[in-house]
Design an enzyme around this catalytic site. Structure first.
Site, PDB file in Angstrom:
ATOM      1  NE  ARG A 117      -2.943  -3.429  -7.921  1.00  0.00           N
ATOM      2  CZ  ARG A 117      -3.092  -3.104  -9.046  1.00  0.00           C
ATOM      3  NH1 ARG A 117      -3.718  -4.021  -9.833  1.00  0.00           N
ATOM      4  NH2 ARG A 117      -2.746  -2.119  -9.722  1.00  0.00           N
ATOM      5  CG  HIS A 129      -5.673  -6.093  -2.589  1.00  0.00           C
ATOM      6  ND1 HIS A 129      -6.712  -6.572  -3.371  1.00  0.00           N
ATOM      7  CD2 HIS A 129      -5.155  -5.107  -2.989  1.00  0.00           C
ATOM      8  CE1 HIS A 129      -7.125  -5.576  -4.296  1.00  0.00           C
ATOM      9  NE2 HIS A 129      -6.241  -4.618  -3.915  1.00  0.00           N
ATOM     10  CG  ASP A 130      -2.215 -10.807   3.449  1.00  0.00           C
ATOM     11  OD1 ASP A 130      -3.182 -11.524   3.685  1.00  0.00           O
ATOM     12  OD2 ASP A 130      -0.958 -10.894   4.088  1.00  0.00           O
ATOM     13  CB  VAL A 182      -9.044  -9.340   3.836  1.00  0.00           C
ATOM     14  CG1 VAL A 182      -9.921 -10.755   4.259  1.00  0.00           C
ATOM     15  CG2 VAL A 182      -9.232  -8.418   3.110  1.00  0.00           C
ATOM     16  CB  SER A 214      -6.220 -14.792   4.609  1.00  0.00           C
ATOM     17  OG  SER A 214      -6.245 -13.154   4.194  1.00  0.00           O
ATOM     18  CG  ASN A 236      -8.546  -9.746  -3.852  1.00  0.00           C
ATOM     19  OD1 ASN A 236      -8.314  -8.674  -3.682  1.00  0.00           O
ATOM     20  ND2 ASN A 236      -9.030 -10.474  -2.958  1.00  0.00           N
ATOM     21  CG  HIS A 275      -2.654   3.643  -6.943  1.00  0.00           C
ATOM     22  ND1 HIS A 275      -3.979   4.116  -6.999  1.00  0.00           N
ATOM     23  CD2 HIS A 275      -2.626   2.429  -6.700  1.00  0.00           C
ATOM     24  CE1 HIS A 275      -4.800   2.925  -6.041  1.00  0.00           C
ATOM     25  NE2 HIS A 275      -4.020   2.059  -6.090  1.00  0.00           N
ATOM     26  CB  THR A 276       3.946   6.361  -8.041  1.00  0.00           C
ATOM     27  OG1 THR A 276       4.628   7.257  -9.172  1.00  0.00           O
ATOM     28  CG2 THR A 276       4.682   5.608  -7.282  1.00  0.00           C
ATOM     29  CG  ASP A 309       3.176   8.473 -12.396  1.00  0.00           C
ATOM     30  OD1 ASP A 309       2.946   8.789 -13.475  1.00  0.00           O
ATOM     31  OD2 ASP A 309       4.104   8.396 -11.608  1.00  0.00           O
ATOM     32  CB  THR A 345       8.021   7.930 -13.946  1.00  0.00           C
ATOM     33  OG1 THR A 345       6.926   8.329 -12.607  1.00  0.00           O
ATOM     34  CG2 THR A 345       8.583   9.121 -14.551  1.00  0.00           C
ATOM     35  CG  ASP A 401       8.267   9.299  -9.610  1.00  0.00           C
ATOM     36  OD1 ASP A 401       6.958   9.030  -9.521  1.00  0.00           O
ATOM     37  OD2 ASP A 401       8.798   9.449 -10.859  1.00  0.00           O
TER      38      ASP A 401
END
Length: 339
Positions: free
Chosen positions: A70, A74-75, A78, A84, A102, A201-202, A254, A257, A262
């Protein structure tokens, strides 16, 4: 999720807007300055050092994999992938860490500090924080069962941060499909990249404040009335009260798992059980003609998902800002610009 209905004239306007922002932007998802062997002579042990630190961190807490992945995302959204997001606030610089997108969602900063300290001992002043974060994100995915990809290197660390861009550029949990896609297109990432990268987002957790509207809104409409979904929804409501409170309570994006990389995430979307509105929109939005087919594809074929995720992560990591190569540096401490 309930369809996100918009007036018909919005579609051509949306397309024109995307073409406009793509033609105006200075960030480019390409690799004009990056090579696979960038540190072959100057710091040949860089990959080994990053990998060992990541192995220890993920072994001690698998959530560290999601934190680093993540943080990298997010780096890059931007100013490009320039480190940054790692900068602390100072008297003369406003960082990005306290931006609304953030402040409650990022972690892993101390882990990056440890990796940087080890590299400074081995190869002082050579390896940028931006490169460290990009390699660490790849290793994070591998360590929880995900695919491998080669990481081009040679990024420079920015001497600036952009608080306002952090608030504007990063997708948020409650946004609709067209807004999400437009934010990815702005970075030079396609609709296919959008769906594949959402598969990150798993792994990882979401805070109550980011899924409250979803579970008290149209979750039941998208998931239907079945015992498994009802039990899942009841559990989510026990974690996240309707009338406020518990904002810091978390749930796995998720739930099947949560610590393993996966394609289970896409199976949840097919069942209408996506935790975040922005995720479920990939399958349930009235505008998701292509995204819906891609969700089905990745749910059916984990190898196809892994291959596309790898390709899309390379594109993400190659989002560069030309200015960083002329005015950037290799920070001694990832939290502060060199003095």
């Amino acid at each position: 999720m309930a369809p996100s209905f918009h007036s018909r004239p919005f579609l051509p306007c949306f397309a024109l807007l995307c073409l406009s922002v793509l033609s105006m932007r200075s960030l480019v998802a390409s690799e004009p300055y990056l090579t696979l062997d960038y540190y072959a002579s100057s710091c040949p042990s860089v990959l080994e050092i990053v990998r060992k630190e990541m192995e220890c961190a993920v072994l001690s807490d698998p959530r560290n994999a999601a934190f680093i992945l993540r943080l990298h995302f997010h780096d890059c959204f931007v100013q490009g992938c320039d480190g940054s997001v790692l900068l602390d606030d100072t008297i003369t610089l406003q960082g990005e860490k306290k931006a609304s997108t953030n402040i409650h969602s990022l972690g892993g900063f101390r882990l990056i500090d440890r990796i940087k300290n080890n590299l400074e001992s081995e190869c002082p002043g050579i390896v940028s924080c931006a490169d460290i974060l990009t390699v660490a994100a790849r290793d994070a995915v591998i360590l929880v069962g995900g695919p491998y990809w080669d990481v081009p290197l040679g990024r420079k660390d920015s001497t600036t941060a952009n608080f306002d861009l952090a608030n504007a550029n990063l997708p948020t949990a409650g946004e609709g499909l067209l807004t999400i896609i437009s934010k990815f297109l702005y970075q030079g990432l396609s609709v296919t990249d959008t769906v594949a990268l959402s598969g990150a987002h798993t792994i990882g957790m979401a805070r109550c404040e980011n899924f409250r509207e979803r579970i008290y809104g149209d979750f039941k409409l998208t998931s239907g009335n079945n015992p498994v979904s009802n039990a899942y929804l009841s559990n989510l409501k026990s974690i996240c009260p309707a009338n406020g409170g518990g904002e810091d309570n978390t749930a796995g994006m998720d739930y099947v798992t949560p610590n393993y990389f996966d394609n289970s995430f896409y199976h949840l979307l097919l069942k209408g059980e996506g935790l975040l509105n922005s995720d479920q929109e990939l399958y349930s939005s009235a505008f998701g003609f292509k995204t819906k087919d891609l969700v089905k594809k990745y749910a059916e074929d984990s190898l196809a998902f892994f291959q596309q995720f790898s390709d899309s992560m390379v594109k993400l990591g190659n989002i560069t800002n030309a200015d960083s190569f002329s005015t950037g540096e290799v920070r001694k401490n990832c939290r502060f610009v060199n003095t």
